[in-house]
Design a protein around this motif. Structure first.
Motif: not given
Length: 584
Positions: A190-193, A227-229, A303-314
């Motif tokens: 994975i390359l993240i720019n 966004d990354l998640y 992982g919890q923080t990342t997934a929770s941010l994604h769910h909140a954005a959705r």
């Protein structure tokens, strides 16, 4: 991929599929292809699991087509797989890719509307459509995976809306599958720019440390993590840490509440994320170093923080004021795999990570691997001995075989280590639980079954097993495979795996266990045991395909209540059978 390399890989891929069909003759080549690629996508972290199930039918003025599915453990993402096999490296037309995506979308609509009742109730396709229909209210997005052995000019499609849900499409063509499955199963990088994504992230960079790594300290925008998640899902989470992705525990509920009520305090309240990367590009900036690129980012804690941010954005919550502290450890390729599990263990403090999350490098699994390379089976009628090859890491068998550089040496390797006597970690878990009368756990699926085994048996803390343990494990493998073969030949129809697991468990239950030493020495099922398999399987199957309240068969098989119902069936082996093959 050069033409020669492509031809070689096509030949190798189709040989793997033929091997799979030889072991499971009921499989169509397409299903073998989906299962093969799916297993590598699971190991890669791209998929959580995969249920292979083909459905192709007209519906209204559309066509429905799907080759498999999975629902993530959080129940919020539906994965649909469609496949095109038989191109053998030829270009796959864009029209065909679009057609497969439309048909997968039609299937999603089909399930959303409760049209599973149009299917044969006793079929796996009915179970698949019913399960998706029941889970629909919780779905937040769909991911469609297009698998093909052709070559595609595109890898990714723009996000679309399917059945009312945002939908991402991934295309896995021959070139991408070759990268996925070669070199011992290394992950696609994975390359993240960050600059292209519109972020300018300031950071502090440590000096190189004695062990050859360095660290970046930074503050990441919450929207970036979301966004990354969204883009990579569990693929950016450390590949051995796959649990705790739903916002259900106290910590995750607190995260969601902070985002909603006090987003400006998120940075103060949150412990942040720990991550690793193989490389980073850091450029000078007017106020300090700017992080521009990350190669192979893996979040090992948070992982919890990342997934929770994604769910909140959705859910439409504003993340513009949310920022997350982050430490990113830059580690070279050769040190990455040994070091990541230790970083995960020591960094995790917010929610405990279970022992199941650190899977492959424990003394237990390394010990199994060593025993599988040193223990030979008893000589057969022709005086030949063989080994049962334990594949601790996916792709290990092919790597070891490839080390034999001459045709003669490869033939000898094949004789000593038959492909039909190769098994991996998830297989071992399945054999153990079926033998120990826990078929409901077997039916959870390979990854979940393996994680349960690791956690319950604390395999990360166990020492290398004794030779007798390995011999008995092989005997359990023989029991499972041979009973599966007998049940398949009877032509019961669907639910072969579930019927096999429950039949193995019921026979073990009635006989008080099996004489595993006898089975190891015979390297096959004793005749007395083979004769009772189908009688037991028929009794088992009647329970499995008649769940309470006309429920879902696949889900019913995952419940302890199903095992209790099977245990209640009226069937007993004769005293002669018990004497011949029962536990000693």
């Amino acid at each position: 991929m050069t033409d020669q390399a492509q031809v070689g890989f096509v030949h190798e891929l189709n040989q793997r599929l033929q091997d799979r069909i030889e072991a499971e003759p009921e499989l169509m080549m397409r299903d073998a292809f989906v299962s093969h690629v799916g297993e590598h996508l699971i190991d890669d972290g791209t998929l959580d699991d995969l249920e292979t199930c083909y459905l192709h039918m007209p519906w209204q003025n559309r066509r429905v087509e799907v080759a498999g599915y999975d629902i993530t453990s959080a129940g919020t993402i539906l994965h649909l797989v469609v496949a095109e096999h038989g191109l053998f490296g030829a270009p796959v037309k864009r029209d065909r890719i679009d057609q497969m995506i439309r048909r997968a979308g039609a299937f999603a609509d089909f399930c959303r509307g409760g049209n599973h009742e149009l299917l044969e109730r006793s079929s796996p396709a009915y179970d698949m459509a019913q399960r998706i229909h029941e889970g629909w209210p919780e779905f937040q997005m769909i991911r469609i995976f297009v698998l093909t052995d052709g070559t595609a000019s595109i890898r990714k499609m723009p996000e679309v809306t399917v059945a009312g849900l945002p939908t991402a499409v991934q295309i896995w063509d021959l070139t991408r599958i070759q990268r996925l499955t070669s070199n011992g199963g290394e992950q696609e990088e994975i390359l993240i720019n960050l600059s292209e994504l519109g972020y300018a992230v300031q950071c502090l960079e440590s000096p190189q440390q004695a062990d050859g790594y360095r660290c970046l300290l930074t503050v990441l925008p919450g929207r970036l993590l979301a966004d990354l998640y969204h883009e990579h899902h569990s693929r950016i989470l450390q590949r051995n840490v796959r649990a705790f992705l739903q916002a259900r525990g106290k910590v995750n509920k607190g995260i969601a509440e902070t985002i909603q009520k006090e987003p400006g305090r998120f940075l103060a309240y949150n412990n942040g994320v720990s991550a690793t990367a193989k490389a980073a590009r850091v450029d000078p900036g007017p106020t300090g170093p700017i992080l521009r690129e990350l190669t192979e980012l893996q979040i090992v804690n948070g992982g919890q923080t990342t997934a929770s941010l994604h769910h909140a954005a959705r859910r439409g919550l504003d993340l513009s004021e949310v920022h997350v502290p982050a430490k990113i450890t830059l580690i070279s390729d050769e040190r990455l795999d040994p070091m990541i599990p230790d970083i995960s263990r020591y960094a995790n403090s917010q929610n405990a990570v279970t022992s199941a999350d650190f899977e492959g490098n424990s003394p237990f699994h390394v010990g199994l691997e060593r025993l599988s390379r040193s223990l030979w089976t008893p000589a057969d009628s022709e005086g030949k001995q063989r080994r049962w090859y334990y594949e601790r890491v996916r792709g290990q068998y092919d790597v070891d075989r490839g080390r034999n550089t001459t045709p003669a040496r490869r033939r000898q390797f094949d004789l000593d280590n038959p492909r039909t006597q190769r098994f991996g970690k998830t297989d071992a878990a399945k054999y153990e639980y079926a033998s120990e009368r826990r078929p409901d756990v077997v039916c959870l699926g390979g990854q979940k079954c393996f994680l349960r085994w690791t956690e319950e048996e604390q395999l990360d803390k166990r020492e290398a097993p004794a030779p007798d343990y390995f011999r008995h494990l092989v005997a359990k493998a023989i029991v499972f495979a041979e009973m599966r073969r007998l049940i398949r030949r009877e032509g019961f129809g669907g639910y072969l795996g579930q019927t096999t697991a429950y039949t193995v468990s019921l026979i073990n239950e009635r006989l008080g266990g099996l004489d595993l030493n006898l089975i190891w020495h015979m390297q096959r099922l004793p005749d007395e045991l083979a004769e009772i398999v189908l009688v037991s399987a028929r009794a088992v199957r009647q329970v499995l395909i008649n769940p309470p309240g006309s429920g879902n068969v696949t889900e019913w098989c995952k419940k302890p209540d199903c095992w209790e119902a099977v245990r209640a069936v009226r069937w007993e082996p004769s005293a002669a059978v018990q004497q011949a093959v029962g536990a000693r």
